[in-house]
Design a protein around this motif. Structure first.
Motif, short mmCIF file in Angstrom:
data_model
loop_
_atom_site.label_atom_id
_atom_site.label_comp_id
_atom_site.label_asym_id
_atom_site.label_seq_id
_atom_site.Cartn_x
_atom_site.Cartn_y
_atom_site.Cartn_z
N ALA A 165 0.84 -1.20 0.00
CA ALA A 165 0.00 0.00 0.00
C ALA A 165 0.87 1.25 0.00
CB ALA A 165 -0.92 -0.01 1.21
N ALA A 166 1.98 1.23 0.76
CA ALA A 166 2.88 2.39 0.82
C ALA A 166 3.46 2.67 -0.57
CB ALA A 166 3.99 2.13 1.83
N ALA A 167 3.90 1.59 -1.25
CA ALA A 167 4.50 1.77 -2.58
C ALA A 167 3.47 2.35 -3.55
CB ALA A 167 5.02 0.43 -3.09
N ASP A 168 2.24 1.83 -3.51
CA ASP A 168 1.20 2.32 -4.42
C ASP A 168 0.86 3.78 -4.14
OD1 ASP A 168 1.12 -0.08 -5.67
OD2 ASP A 168 -0.63 -0.84 -4.57
N ALA A 169 0.78 4.12 -2.84
CA ALA A 169 0.47 5.52 -2.48
C ALA A 169 1.57 6.44 -3.00
CB ALA A 169 0.31 5.65 -0.98
N ALA A 170 2.82 6.02 -2.83
CA ALA A 170 3.94 6.85 -3.28
C ALA A 170 3.87 7.07 -4.80
CB ALA A 170 5.27 6.21 -2.89
N GLN A 171 3.52 6.01 -5.50
CA GLN A 171 3.45 6.13 -6.96
C GLN A 171 2.40 7.16 -7.39
OE1 GLN A 171 1.84 2.77 -9.03
NE2 GLN A 171 2.90 3.27 -10.92
N LYS A 172 1.34 7.27 -6.57
CA LYS A 172 0.30 8.25 -6.89
C LYS A 172 0.67 9.63 -6.36
CE LYS A 172 -3.32 4.79 -6.86
NZ LYS A 172 -3.65 3.84 -5.79
N GLY A 173 1.88 9.75 -5.79
CA GLY A 173 2.32 11.04 -5.27
C GLY A 173 1.78 11.33 -3.89
N ARG A 174 1.10 10.35 -3.29
CA ARG A 174 0.53 10.58 -1.95
C ARG A 174 1.55 10.19 -0.89
NH1 ARG A 174 -4.81 7.50 -3.56
NH2 ARG A 174 -5.60 8.98 -5.09
N ILE A 175 2.54 11.03 -0.73
CA ILE A 175 3.66 10.67 0.14
C ILE A 175 3.22 10.58 1.60
CG2 ILE A 175 4.56 13.03 0.37
CD1 ILE A 175 6.68 9.82 0.09
N ASP A 176 2.26 11.45 2.01
CA ASP A 176 1.82 11.39 3.41
C ASP A 176 1.19 10.04 3.72
OD1 ASP A 176 2.74 13.87 3.68
OD2 ASP A 176 0.78 14.89 3.63
N GLN A 177 0.39 9.59 2.78
CA GLN A 177 -0.25 8.28 2.96
C GLN A 177 0.81 7.17 3.03
OE1 GLN A 177 -3.49 8.16 0.14
NE2 GLN A 177 -3.64 5.95 0.40
N ALA A 178 1.80 7.28 2.16
CA ALA A 178 2.87 6.27 2.14
C ALA A 178 3.61 6.28 3.48
CB ALA A 178 3.83 6.55 0.99
N LEU A 179 3.90 7.48 3.98
CA LEU A 179 4.64 7.56 5.24
C LEU A 179 3.81 7.04 6.40
CD1 LEU A 179 6.59 10.93 4.86
CD2 LEU A 179 7.22 8.62 4.17
N ALA A 180 2.50 7.28 6.32
CA ALA A 180 1.63 6.77 7.39
C ALA A 180 1.65 5.24 7.38
CB ALA A 180 0.20 7.29 7.19
N ALA A 181 1.64 4.65 6.19
CA ALA A 181 1.70 3.18 6.10
C ALA A 181 3.01 2.66 6.68
CB ALA A 181 1.53 2.74 4.64
N VAL A 182 4.10 3.38 6.39
CA VAL A 182 5.41 2.97 6.93
C VAL A 182 5.41 3.07 8.46
CG1 VAL A 182 7.86 3.58 7.05
CG2 VAL A 182 6.70 3.50 4.85
N ALA A 183 4.75 4.11 8.96
CA ALA A 183 4.70 4.27 10.43
C ALA A 183 3.99 3.06 11.05
CB ALA A 183 3.99 5.57 10.79
N THR A 184 2.91 2.59 10.41
CA THR A 184 2.21 1.42 10.98
C THR A 184 3.11 0.18 10.90
OG1 THR A 184 1.15 0.80 8.91
CG2 THR A 184 -0.12 2.24 10.35
N VAL A 185 3.88 0.10 9.83
CA VAL A 185 4.78 -1.06 9.66
C VAL A 185 5.78 -1.14 10.81
CG1 VAL A 185 6.74 -1.87 8.26
CG2 VAL A 185 4.55 -1.32 7.17
N PHE A 186 6.30 0.01 11.23
CA PHE A 186 7.34 -0.01 12.26
C PHE A 186 6.78 0.00 13.68
CE2 PHE A 186 9.99 0.83 8.68
CZ PHE A 186 11.17 0.17 9.01
#
Ligand code: ADP
Ligand code: ASP
Ligand code: MG
Length: 461
Positions: free
Chosen positions: A48-69
């Motif tokens: 999900a983080a990778a897909d969000a980043a591809q759409k330029g939604r970096i905040d969403q991607a970073l939020a997904a990474v935060a849940t991962v860690f």
């Protein structure tokens, strides 16, 4: 030695990681090579983080990474003390930073290649192994944390890479075996591999089981243990049939057939390396290690069964019915028809043929428009979506008396649209509407397993 593979649910929190470590300690005399998946739903979050980043939604991607860690960080704080805690925090921070760089670059470029996606999702297993290896070290065990990319050599089919077993053997001998010989517990990542030039690859979803079997084969393990959240392979998917029961033994062919037809408990490719190396695979419950489990032993001859060993289901699938008048006495017709499937990379599961028609099932995302175009002039294609395959599996089914009749009777008002039996000796498949899949499974399960379960699933001597 043995291979112990632990799946995501076994690693979900600190308490479970403790249980997993207890199991490793219990198996120390057998020299375990421990293969881990990512914690819980980490892999989904990374996709999900990778897909969000591809759409330029970096905040969403970073939020997904935060849940991962979040989960591994919490577990580290609960389980570890300094200096191990500090060491783990540092290693996790490095993985975190690497992910951020990758995701920011994707967001800038709005470009995500399968290659980059693999590098991102492989972080799940890397995080899990860092955490777990540090915890084992803290418990005083001699540990070798090994990067699977050193020895799980694959082709460059990113996202579903093919392991190159011959190339892997010397790499495993060089990078893994010496640690086991020196009495160290090896901890490494499932699912992850690398090409000859070092690009990170993944073996496809659920691929950690496959990694475990590949390592088992190369290390000539005495057993490959798949530790998960069920008491072995059950008579059906417990999410569909709540009263599914554990199966004590399955033949390798039955296990492979079940996996191919949707039993997520084992990755479908797991069995082959184990069969080739004649290694038993067991499937066990991490939280109930002394409960029932399943043994799949290629060294034991398989007796035919009177009825199904297990049921499986998979949906949605799409049914294609291809009709042509040219099929009458037309030698080579089927070859032409399926050549079009091959060229478009569409794989076919079930096939049933009549004189002038062929019906088959394909995955729901198959490129059907292109297929219909390719078959223009050869066949008229009818497409039925939202179907499911429901099947019974067991060695020697063709010899089972009245099996087909009993299964049809059990289905009651559910009318199968296709029936495939006899393609091999261990599968009876029905295609039903997807909405009827669960009801069909429960009806079949009730008929074949509820009444006198042990008697029905018994092997004929
Ligand atoms: P892991 O994370 O340990 O790899 P998976 O989720 O991949 O675990 O596989 C285990 C799950 O497979 C079970 O929780 C169950 O829901 C599902 N499953 C599907 N079919 C079967 C079956 N026949 N027997 C056992 N589990 C099954
Ligand atoms: N973590 C990977 C996945 O979720 C591999 C695995 O679980 O076997 O697909
Ligand atoms: Mg799995």
């Amino acid at each position: 030695m043995i291979v112990m593979k632990f799946g995501g649910s076994s690693l979900a929190d600190a308490a479970r990681l403790q249980k997993v470590a207890d199991l490793v300690v219990r198996h120390l005399p057998q020299h375990p090579c421990v293969v881990l998946s990512a914690l819980g739903k980490t892999t989904d979050a990374l996709f999900a983080a990778a897909d969000a980043a591809q759409k330029g939604r970096i905040d969403q991607a970073l939020a997904a990474v935060a849940t991962v860690f979040q989960r591994p960080s919490d577990a580290a704080e609960q389980l570890l003390t300094d200096p191990h805690l500090l060491q783990c925090r540092r290693a996790l921070a490095e993985l975190h930073d690497e992910l951020l760089v990758l995701l920011r670059s994707i967001a800038l470029m709005r470009e995500l290649s399968p290659r980059t996606r693999d590098t991102i999702v492989a972080h799940g297993e890397r995080i899990a192994t860092v955490l777990f290896a540090t915890y084992l070290q803290q418990r005083g065990l001699p540990v070798a944390l090994l990067d699977a990319r050193q020895f799980v050599r694959t082709d460059d089919h990113f996202g579903a890479a093919n392991p190159q077993r011959q190339a892997m053997a010397p790499l495993i001998e060089r990078h893994v075996a010496p640690h086991l010989r020196a009495g160290r517990v090896v901890v490494t990542q499932g699912y992850v591999g690398a090409t000859a030039d070092g690009a990170t690859t993944t073996l496809g979803r659920g691929g950690s089981d496959w990694s475990a079997a590949l390592l088992g084969e190369a290390l000539r393990a005495g057993e490959v243990q798949i530790w998960t959240d069920v008491e072995g392979v059950l008579t059906a998917d417990p999410r569909v049939v709540p009263d599914a029961q554990p199966i004590p033994t399955l033949s390798p062919a039955e296990a492979a057939e079940l996996a191919a037809f949707g039993a997520k408990v084992l990755h479908p490719a797991t069995i082959q390396p184990a069969v080739d190396a004649r290694i038993p695979v067991t499937v066990r419950h991490t939280l109930r290690p002394d409960a029932a489990f399943t043994t799949i032993d290629p060294r034991r001859p398989t007796a035919p069964r009177q009825a199904f060993a297990a049921l499986a289901c998979r949906g949605p699938v799409t049914v294609l019915t291809m009709t042509s008048t040219r099929m009458l006495n037309a030698a080579g017709y089927l070859a032409k028809l399926f050549a079009a499937f091959g060229e478009l990379g569409i794989s076919v599961d079930l096939v049933v043929t009549a004189e002038v028609a062929v019906a088959c099932t394909v995955e729901p995302d198959a490129p059907l428009e292109r297929l219909v175009q390719a078959l223009d002039g050869l066949a008229r294609v009818e497409i039925a979506e939202h179907r499911a395959i429901v099947c019974g599996i067991g060695e020697g089914l063709r010899g089972g008396k009245g099996l087909l009749e009993r299964a049809c009777r059990a289905l009651g008002p559910i009318r199968p649209e296709l029936v495939a039996f006899g393609g091999n000796d261990r599968n009876l498949s029905f295609v039903v509407r997807e909405a009827e899949m669960a009801t069909a499974m429960r009806a079949l399960h009730h008929e074949f397993f509820a009444a006198t379960p042990t008697e029905l699933a018994q092997e004929v001597p």
